[in-house]
Design an enzyme around this catalytic site. Structure first.
Site, PDB file in Angstrom:
ATOM      1  N   GLY A 272       1.026  -1.176  -0.004  1.00 31.07           N
ATOM      2  CA  GLY A 272       0.066   0.035  -0.203  1.00 31.07           C
ATOM      3  C   GLY A 272       0.815   1.132   0.052  1.00 31.07           C
ATOM      4  N   CYS A 341      -7.479  23.990  16.857  1.00 33.60           N
ATOM      5  CA  CYS A 341      -7.465  24.263  18.337  1.00 33.60           C
ATOM      6  C   CYS A 341      -7.043  23.184  19.174  1.00 33.60           C
ATOM      7  CB  CYS A 341      -8.854  24.621  18.824  1.00 33.60           C
ATOM      8  SG  CYS A 341      -8.984  25.569  20.230  1.00 33.60           S
TER       9      CYS A 341
END
Length: 419
Positions: A272, A341
């Protein structure tokens, strides 16, 4: 592309396309994929009888279609990945199986689609055998075996040993063979993948374990799979894997089994990351440059919602700068962070969350920062954290960039929600 070029501090172009023009045409953050690099990696593996792409690394339809056009088959780990393979034109049945479902369990949707479409199954737990056998009258399956040891560049990517959830524990093989017989299922293949970044000492152990397991199963074995985990060079000091040596170790195992069983045994590999990691670039814009004590921060418009590997593994990605206006090269140590944040929204961190600095060219707000080797486990692990939209994806093929996924729009963020 040589490593010295790939990891250069500045990147005025990506796969022949000017970086600034890419940013202006497609916006930021955007994933850019170089199709040529993917094809080069495919060609490196042609010695294997079957190259089977582990599409969990990057499941964009255009990437899957590129694999299909270059003779690569598919490994799917969900019903959704089966549908993706079907969408780009992979046949679902044939020999070798064009699509294989590999997992440690069947959710209801996956079991339904496997049975209805006749998808070959690579079984990762004993329960899967009986669940599958109750739905089909007869058939062939592959067993993924956990040999009792593993290896990986991070504990989170180690897929062998008793701390891993993956595969059928080697001591349970005979019990699984009996369940298969009860349901008239033939064990026609074996799969053994112990983690990413496998070195040759561990690989030799895997090959020995594969040969021993195959003899316990017997001559019904038609296919063995080396799994994936081929290492990717993320740093200039990282060495590329010796594919010839890798193949020779597995081929010796295959040859011995062919001799012992008296019939051909196909050798598959299931990469992959190896096929797509180096093809990918996360193109971001620097939106703030700020001093915090002794640290200088480049804050870009991509965060771990776009690329989670650094916060998950402390993964290292090479980085480069593309200046809007050419300027003399000057280097300084910086911390690269995103807009989220969250204090962990740092791309230059080590495993355990330790913030690190990186030597980067002096840059200003409006210049672009490119995170390299981001083609695997990048977009596919994206989230909408902080209600951030998914990035755009772009494929460059024959030096022609084209959009292969639209940037998510604000209304997409709450589609399907109800007041």
């Amino acid at each position: 592309m040589a490593a010295t070029d790939q990891f250069a501090p500045t990147m005025p172009s990506i796969a022949g396309s000017p970086t600034v023009q890419l940013a202006e045409q497609f916006g930021t953050p955007s994933y850019i994929y170089d199709a040529r690099t993917i094809v080069e990696r495919i060609e490196q593996l042609r010695q294997f009888d079957v190259i089977r792409y582990a599409q969990k690394a990057n499941s964009n339809l255009a990437v899957l279609d590129l694999m299909r056009r270059n003779g690569v088959l598919v490994d799917a780990v969900s019903a959704g990945e089966i549908h993706r393979a079907e969408r780009v034109g992979f046949p679902l049945n044939g020999r070798p199986a064009p699509v294989v479902y590999t997992a440690d369990l069947f959710d209801h949707a996956s079991l339904d689609v496997v049975v209805e479409k006749g998808i070959h199954v690579n079984v990762g737990s004993p329960d899967m055998i009986s669940q599958y056998g109750q739905r089909v009258k007869t058939g062939k399956i592959t067993l993924r075996i956990n040999p009792g040891f593993g290896h990986g560049h991070s504990q989170k990517t180690n897929t062998g040993g008793d701390h891993s959830k993956h595969g059928i524990w080697h001591d349970q093989l005979e019990d699984c063979m009996e369940v298969a017989r009860q349901h008239d299922l033939t064990i026609a293949g074996l799969h053994m993948h112990i983690g990413s970044g496998t070195d040759f000492e561990h690989l030799s152990q895997v090959c020995d374990a594969m040969q021993g397991i195959a003899h316990r199963v017997g001559s019904s074995i038609e296919v063995i799979s080396a799994g994936g985990g081929l290492p990717t060079p993320y740093r200039e000091t990282d060495e590329s894997v010796d594919i010839d040596r890798y193949y020779q170790l597995w081929d010796q195992t295959r040859q011995q089994l062919q001799t012992d069983f008296g019939h051909p045994v196909s050798l598959e590999i299931e990469p992959g990351r190896f096929l797509v990691a180096e093809s990918g670039y996360l193109l971001t814009e620097i939106r703030a440059v700020k001093k915090m004590g002794d640290n200088l921060f480049y804050l870009v418009d991509a965060g771990f919602n776009n690329l989670a590997r650094p916060i998950m593994y402390g993964a290292y990605h090479p980085m480069a700068i593309a200046h809007r206006t050419p300027r003399p090269l000057q280097l300084q140590h910086v911390v690269v962070g995103g807009p989220l944040c969250e204090s962990g929204d740092i791309f230059t961190q080590e495993e355990g969350g330790m913030v690190a600095t990186r030597e980067m060219p002096v840059a200003d707000v409006g210049d672009f920062l490119i995170i390299q080797c981001a083609g695997a486990y990048g977009f596919v692990m994206s989230s909408n954290y902080n209600s951030k939209p998914f990035a755009a994806e772009v494929m460059i093929e024959d030096q022609q960039p084209r959009l292969i996924r639209e940037r998510q729009q604000p209304a997409d963020l709450y589609a399907g929600e109800f007041l």
